[in-house]
Design an enzyme around this catalytic site. Structure first.
Site, PDB file in Angstrom:
ATOM      1  N   HIS A 290       0.816  -1.221   0.000  1.00 52.51           N
ATOM      2  CA  HIS A 290       0.000   0.000   0.000  1.00 52.51           C
ATOM      3  C   HIS A 290       0.855   1.279   0.000  1.00 52.51           C
ATOM      4  O   HIS A 290       2.056   1.215  -0.232  1.00 52.51           O
ATOM      5  CB  HIS A 290      -0.999  -0.044   1.167  1.00 52.51           C
ATOM      6  CG  HIS A 290      -1.660  -1.398   1.286  1.00 52.51           C
ATOM      7  ND1 HIS A 290      -2.706  -1.774   0.472  1.00 52.51           N
ATOM      8  CD2 HIS A 290      -1.392  -2.474   2.073  1.00 52.51           C
ATOM      9  CE1 HIS A 290      -3.045  -3.032   0.776  1.00 52.51           C
ATOM     10  NE2 HIS A 290      -2.268  -3.478   1.732  1.00 52.51           N
TER      11      HIS A 290
ATOM     12  N   HIS B  95       2.765  -7.154   4.488  1.00 50.53           N
ATOM     13  CA  HIS B  95       1.397  -6.681   4.703  1.00 50.53           C
ATOM     14  C   HIS B  95       0.934  -6.971   6.118  1.00 50.53           C
ATOM     15  O   HIS B  95       1.626  -7.627   6.887  1.00 50.53           O
ATOM     16  CB  HIS B  95       0.445  -7.365   3.714  1.00 50.53           C
ATOM     17  CG  HIS B  95       0.613  -6.872   2.310  1.00 50.53           C
ATOM     18  ND1 HIS B  95      -0.168  -5.880   1.788  1.00 50.53           N
ATOM     19  CD2 HIS B  95       1.504  -7.227   1.351  1.00 50.53           C
ATOM     20  CE1 HIS B  95       0.228  -5.639   0.539  1.00 50.53           C
ATOM     21  NE2 HIS B  95       1.238  -6.441   0.254  1.00 50.53           N
TER      22      HIS B  95
ATOM     23  N   GLU C 121       1.309 -11.783   5.446  1.00 50.12           N
ATOM     24  CA  GLU C 121       0.394 -11.081   6.334  1.00 50.12           C
ATOM     25  C   GLU C 121       1.010 -11.222   7.722  1.00 50.12           C
ATOM     26  O   GLU C 121       0.990 -12.287   8.333  1.00 50.12           O
ATOM     27  CB  GLU C 121      -1.006 -11.708   6.290  1.00 50.12           C
ATOM     28  CG  GLU C 121      -1.700 -11.575   4.945  1.00 50.12           C
ATOM     29  CD  GLU C 121      -2.129 -10.149   4.618  1.00 50.12           C
ATOM     30  OE1 GLU C 121      -1.738  -9.217   5.348  1.00 50.12           O
ATOM     31  OE2 GLU C 121      -2.855  -9.972   3.628  1.00 50.12           O
TER      32      GLU C 121
HETATM   33 ZN    ZN Z   1      -2.068  -5.272   2.642  1.00 50.57          ZN
END
Ligand code: ZN
Length: 354
Positions: free
Chosen positions: A148, A241, A318
């Site tokens: 992002h 992430h 993640e």
């Molecule tokens: Zn992400």
């Protein structure tokens, strides 16, 4: 808020083990990081809450515009390099771990006192050349992809544009990512960890390439991020992430690889190797594998553009569930981010040495 993007596109995985993938989080190279998934048979015995997985609704990310304390910028301050005297040769008893507890070096930490040494001491044994940071990974290229970006939410027109996602598919350019319930955004977390990881790796002689230069821009798109690793012929690509699942009992990290083969079988095998190395590095760093998705911290996915477009050894991680208080505290603190960075570095350096 405005500009939130969620990616609900789901594909049936080829892997027979994964029976049903309902909504996909999307982190990063792919979609929103809020995942809502169900797995038919959670292979991990640690999974105690698999039945409670939330399903479905695209997750909105509140508070992305709020002024968040950017611990991301708080890079470890350079220490004045001590090392006044050439130490006598030490009996090195054992091979050192790849990463030692040396302070991360920054640009101005490189001034070696050797430049102004004086020639008054004739018989002194020549001091050893400047001690190399770590005997590990000279010439290796690592691409770090912090998921992002800080201005994604303010630029929906850019990040919603469809781009190549591999295998003839398309995906939105990028997404806003998730956040903690207190509003600490995923992009700040990934940036903070990425910068710390960069410091550690560069101190070990690794050539680091970041997919974005700051945390206050837009994008780049997922296809561009993948291209950075491909064009650099990177030894590995690590996409960082944070997940966002509204379940306080869902915690821990998982490391994702491509179940479809975007490059050669050999490259896929290397990605699998990388995933295990990263998983083990994080565990060695004191972090816990996910108790709600994947199997023992690993998950093969067929729907992530960043993986499906990469021709290099690549994983997407993640790092934890930002919506769960326990993980959120770790992920939004400077110390916690350092912990993730060290765990990633453990895995990266182990993989590079293999
Ligand atoms: Zn992400």
């Amino acid at each position: 808020m405005a500009g939130t993007v969620s990616d609900m596109s789901v594909r049936r995985p080829f892997a027979a083990r994964i029976v049903a993938v309902a909504a996909v989080l999307a982190c990063g190279l792919v979609a929103s990081c809020a995942a809502a998934q169900t797995q038919a048979t959670p292979p991990s015995s640690a999974s105690s809450s698999s039945a409670a997985l939330p399903s479905g609704p695209p997750v909105t990310v509140p508070g992305l515009s709020s002024a968040v304390p950017s611990s991301a910028e708080a890079v470890v301050s350079p220490e004045p390099t001590p090392e006044p005297e050439p130490t006598p040769p030490e009996p090195t008893p054992e091979p050192e771990p790849l990463i030692t507890a040396e302070p991360p070096q920054t640009e101005d930490a490189g001034d070696d006192p050797g430049d102004d040494y004086q020639e008054s001491e004739p018989a002194a044994p020549a001091p050893a050349p400047a001690p190399a940071p770590a005997p590990v990974s000279g010439g290796k290229k690592v691409v770090i992809d912090p998921g992002h970006n800080g201005q994604n939410a303010a630029n929906p027109g850019i990040i919603n544009a469809l781009v190549d996602a591999g295998f003839g598919e398309t995906k939105p350019c990028n997404t806003t990512g998730t956040s903690t319930n207190d509003g600490y955004p995923e992009h700040a977390f990934t940036w903070g960890v990425a910068k710390k990881l960069q410091n550690i790796l560069e101190a070990s002689g690794v050539d680091v390439i970041m997919t974005r230069p700051s945390d206050d821009g837009v994008g780049p798109c997922v296809d561009q991020r993948a291209a950075i690793g491909n064009n650099a012929n990177a030894d590995l690509v690590l996409s960082i992430h944070g997940d966002g699942v509204n379940n306080q009992s869902s915690t821990g990290f998982y490391v994702m690889t491509a179940s479809r083969v975007p490059a050669s079988a050999e490259m896929s095998a290397r990605s699998d190797q990388l995933a295990v190395a990263i998983r083990d590095g994080l565990v060695d760093g004191g972090l816990s594998p996910s108790n709600y998705l994947g199997s023992n911290g690993l998950w093969d996915r067929d729907d992530l553009a960043g993986l499906n477009l990469s021709t290099r050894p690549t994983v997407m991680v993640e790092s934890g569930n930002m919506r769960a208080a326990a993980d959120a505290a770790l992920m939004s603190s400077d110390d916690g981010q350092q912990k993730f960075a060290q765990g990633f570095a453990n895995g990266v350096l182990d993989f590079l040495g293999s």
